[in-house]
Design a protein around this motif. Structure first.
Motif, PDB file in Angstrom:
ATOM      1  N   LEU A  33      -9.705  17.139   3.362  1.00 37.21           N
ATOM      2  CA  LEU A  33     -10.314  17.834   2.226  1.00 37.21           C
ATOM      3  C   LEU A  33      -9.226  18.438   1.332  1.00 37.21           C
ATOM      4  N   VAL A  34      -8.287  19.147   1.934  1.00 39.35           N
ATOM      5  CA  VAL A  34      -7.221  19.789   1.153  1.00 39.35           C
ATOM      6  C   VAL A  34      -6.345  18.743   0.469  1.00 39.35           C
ATOM      7  N   TYR A  35      -5.968  17.700   1.204  1.00 41.92           N
ATOM      8  CA  TYR A  35      -5.150  16.647   0.598  1.00 41.92           C
ATOM      9  C   TYR A  35      -5.856  16.016  -0.599  1.00 41.92           C
ATOM     10  N   HIS A  36      -7.161  15.792  -0.487  1.00 41.87           N
ATOM     11  CA  HIS A  36      -7.885  15.148  -1.582  1.00 41.87           C
ATOM     12  C   HIS A  36      -8.115  16.086  -2.766  1.00 41.87           C
ATOM     13  N   ILE A  37      -7.861  17.350  -2.590  1.00 38.20           N
ATOM     14  CA  ILE A  37      -7.851  18.274  -3.727  1.00 38.20           C
ATOM     15  C   ILE A  37      -6.458  18.307  -4.346  1.00 38.20           C
ATOM     16  N   VAL A  38      -5.457  18.392  -3.501  1.00 37.16           N
ATOM     17  CA  VAL A  38      -4.081  18.565  -3.969  1.00 37.16           C
ATOM     18  C   VAL A  38      -3.500  17.281  -4.572  1.00 37.16           C
ATOM     19  N   MET A  39      -3.777  16.141  -3.960  1.00 35.60           N
ATOM     20  CA  MET A  39      -3.129  14.898  -4.392  1.00 35.60           C
ATOM     21  C   MET A  39      -3.449  14.496  -5.835  1.00 35.60           C
ATOM     22  N   PRO A  40      -4.697  14.570  -6.292  1.00 39.85           N
ATOM     23  CA  PRO A  40      -4.921  14.231  -7.708  1.00 39.85           C
ATOM     24  C   PRO A  40      -4.187  15.187  -8.653  1.00 39.85           C
ATOM     25  N   ILE A  41      -4.100  16.440  -8.250  1.00 38.07           N
ATOM     26  CA  ILE A  41      -3.393  17.419  -9.080  1.00 38.07           C
ATOM     27  C   ILE A  41      -1.904  17.090  -9.115  1.00 38.07           C
ATOM     28  N   ASP A  91       5.090   8.345 -12.224  1.00 36.95           N
ATOM     29  CA  ASP A  91       4.647   7.118 -11.559  1.00 36.95           C
ATOM     30  C   ASP A  91       5.664   6.645 -10.516  1.00 36.95           C
ATOM     31  N   LEU A  92       6.926   6.750 -10.807  1.00 38.57           N
ATOM     32  CA  LEU A  92       7.965   6.310  -9.873  1.00 38.57           C
ATOM     33  C   LEU A  92       7.910   7.101  -8.574  1.00 38.57           C
ATOM     34  N   THR A  93       7.768   8.407  -8.674  1.00 36.29           N
ATOM     35  CA  THR A  93       7.681   9.257  -7.491  1.00 36.29           C
ATOM     36  C   THR A  93       6.455   8.887  -6.663  1.00 36.29           C
ATOM     37  N   GLY A  94       5.349   8.665  -7.328  1.00 35.88           N
ATOM     38  CA  GLY A  94       4.121   8.296  -6.624  1.00 35.88           C
ATOM     39  C   GLY A  94       4.264   6.997  -5.864  1.00 35.88           C
ATOM     40  N   ARG A  95       4.913   6.016  -6.493  1.00 38.80           N
ATOM     41  CA  ARG A  95       5.104   4.739  -5.805  1.00 38.80           C
ATOM     42  C   ARG A  95       6.002   4.900  -4.584  1.00 38.80           C
ATOM     43  N   PHE A  96       7.071   5.687  -4.725  1.00 35.46           N
ATOM     44  CA  PHE A  96       7.983   5.889  -3.596  1.00 35.46           C
ATOM     45  C   PHE A  96       7.273   6.593  -2.449  1.00 35.46           C
ATOM     46  N   LEU A  97       6.602   7.697  -2.741  1.00 30.05           N
ATOM     47  CA  LEU A  97       5.893   8.429  -1.691  1.00 30.05           C
ATOM     48  C   LEU A  97       4.779   7.581  -1.095  1.00 30.05           C
ATOM     49  N   GLY A  98       4.115   6.820  -1.936  1.00 34.27           N
ATOM     50  CA  GLY A  98       3.023   5.981  -1.457  1.00 34.27           C
ATOM     51  C   GLY A  98       3.485   4.979  -0.421  1.00 34.27           C
ATOM     52  N   LYS A  99       4.590   4.318  -0.677  1.00 34.31           N
ATOM     53  CA  LYS A  99       5.108   3.323   0.263  1.00 34.31           C
ATOM     54  C   LYS A  99       5.531   3.973   1.576  1.00 34.31           C
ATOM     55  N   VAL A 100       6.276   5.057   1.491  1.00 36.21           N
ATOM     56  CA  VAL A 100       6.756   5.730   2.696  1.00 36.21           C
ATOM     57  C   VAL A 100       5.579   6.236   3.528  1.00 36.21           C
ATOM     58  N   MET A 127      -3.245   8.936  -0.318  1.00 39.85           N
ATOM     59  CA  MET A 127      -2.320   8.436  -1.330  1.00 39.85           C
ATOM     60  C   MET A 127      -3.049   7.842  -2.534  1.00 39.85           C
ATOM     61  N   ASP A 128      -4.223   7.268  -2.308  1.00 40.27           N
ATOM     62  CA  ASP A 128      -4.994   6.749  -3.440  1.00 40.27           C
ATOM     63  C   ASP A 128      -5.374   7.874  -4.394  1.00 40.27           C
ATOM     64  N   ALA A 129      -5.621   9.054  -3.844  1.00 39.02           N
ATOM     65  CA  ALA A 129      -5.969  10.206  -4.682  1.00 39.02           C
ATOM     66  C   ALA A 129      -4.793  10.603  -5.570  1.00 39.02           C
ATOM     67  N   LEU A 130      -3.575  10.404  -5.081  1.00 37.20           N
ATOM     68  CA  LEU A 130      -2.389  10.668  -5.897  1.00 37.20           C
ATOM     69  C   LEU A 130      -2.363   9.715  -7.090  1.00 37.20           C
ATOM     70  N   SER A 131      -2.622   8.448  -6.818  1.00 35.59           N
ATOM     71  CA  SER A 131      -2.648   7.448  -7.890  1.00 35.59           C
ATOM     72  C   SER A 131      -3.735   7.750  -8.909  1.00 35.59           C
ATOM     73  N   VAL A 132      -4.887   8.182  -8.424  1.00 37.23           N
ATOM     74  CA  VAL A 132      -5.981   8.531  -9.329  1.00 37.23           C
ATOM     75  C   VAL A 132      -5.559   9.685 -10.231  1.00 37.23           C
ATOM     76  N   GLY A 133      -4.794  10.607  -9.676  1.00 40.91           N
ATOM     77  CA  GLY A 133      -4.300  11.725 -10.477  1.00 40.91           C
ATOM     78  C   GLY A 133      -3.482  11.266 -11.676  1.00 40.91           C
ATOM     79  N   PHE A 134      -2.700  10.188 -11.492  1.00 38.83           N
ATOM     80  CA  PHE A 134      -1.925   9.652 -12.612  1.00 38.83           C
ATOM     81  C   PHE A 134      -2.852   9.214 -13.739  1.00 38.83           C
ATOM     82  N   THR A 135      -3.936   8.543 -13.373  1.00 41.31           N
ATOM     83  CA  THR A 135      -4.830   8.004 -14.399  1.00 41.31           C
ATOM     84  C   THR A 135      -5.747   9.068 -14.998  1.00 41.31           C
ATOM     85  N   LEU A 136      -6.011  10.131 -14.263  1.00 42.66           N
ATOM     86  CA  LEU A 136      -6.878  11.182 -14.796  1.00 42.66           C
ATOM     87  C   LEU A 136      -6.261  11.852 -16.023  1.00 42.66           C
ATOM     88  N   GLY A 137      -4.949  11.761 -16.126  1.00 37.46           N
ATOM     89  CA  GLY A 137      -4.285  12.331 -17.292  1.00 37.46           C
ATOM     90  C   GLY A 137      -4.633  11.622 -18.585  1.00 37.46           C
TER      91      GLY A 137
END
Length: 180
Positions: A42-50, A57-66, A112-122
């Motif tokens: 729950l907390v991750y899915h709140i924090v990750m889009p933010i 985008d570069l940071t997101g891709r790096f963290l996503g892979k790791v 991690m998908d929520a992080l990617s969604v955060g990029f597009t929400l902008g």
């Protein structure tokens, strides 16, 4: 975005966690672990889009892979241990979800998908905080539901449920590792 679209987005983001948690729930997971993992997701899915909103985008891709590879490795380990325990019934199952590091890594791997969604929400006119809150609540409920469903299936199937749960975790690990 309409409320309906936000809800559908949240459900889509929660599906990884739900399917993973059905498998985890088939192991001998304790009530305390169910609550801890549900709250972590729950907390991750709140924090990750933010974070995605503010991160590049570069940071997101790096963290996503790791995170994906670490999460996949953990799932392979858990799946193997569950299958082995289901067959031999001799060794104790690992309780990674009870371990703080395990909780954080599992939460990260399904968020991690929520992080990617955060990029597009902008790029969309939307209240980021509201979307993140709805996403977190829905993902937390889906996590809890998956764990409870897995637990119920485990009661019906008995020890064989651990083999089924282990296979589910291995399939999800394969998806995590080989999808990108």
């Amino acid at each position: 975005m309409s409320l309906w679209e936000i809800f559908l987005l949240a459900v889509a983001l929660g599906t990884d966690s739900f399917s993973l948690c059905v498998g985890l729930g088939m192991g001998k997971i304790k009530r305390k672990e169910i609550i801890a993992l549900s709250l972590t997701v729950l907390v991750y899915h709140i924090v990750m889009p933010i974070l995605g909103w503010f991160a590049g985008d570069l940071t997101g891709r790096f963290l996503g892979k790791v995170a994906t590879y670490i999460g996949g490795a953990i799932l392979i380990y858990l799946g193997y241990k569950m299958i082995r325990h289901g067959i031999s019934q001799e060794e104790e199952l690992p309780h990674v979800t009870y371990n703080l590091v395990g909780l954080l890594l599992i939460g990260l791997s399904v968020s991690m998908d929520a992080l990617s969604v955060g990029f597009t929400l902008g790029t969309v006119k939307v209240n980021l905080w509201f979307v993140a809150l709805i996403t977190g609540i829905v993902a937390g409920v889906m996590t809890l539901s998956g764990l409870l469903l897995g637990r119920r299936v485990s009661k019906v199937l008995g020890e064989r449920a651990q083999i089924v749960g282990g296979l589910i975790l291995l399939l999800i690990a394969g998806k995590l590792i080989f999808r990108g």
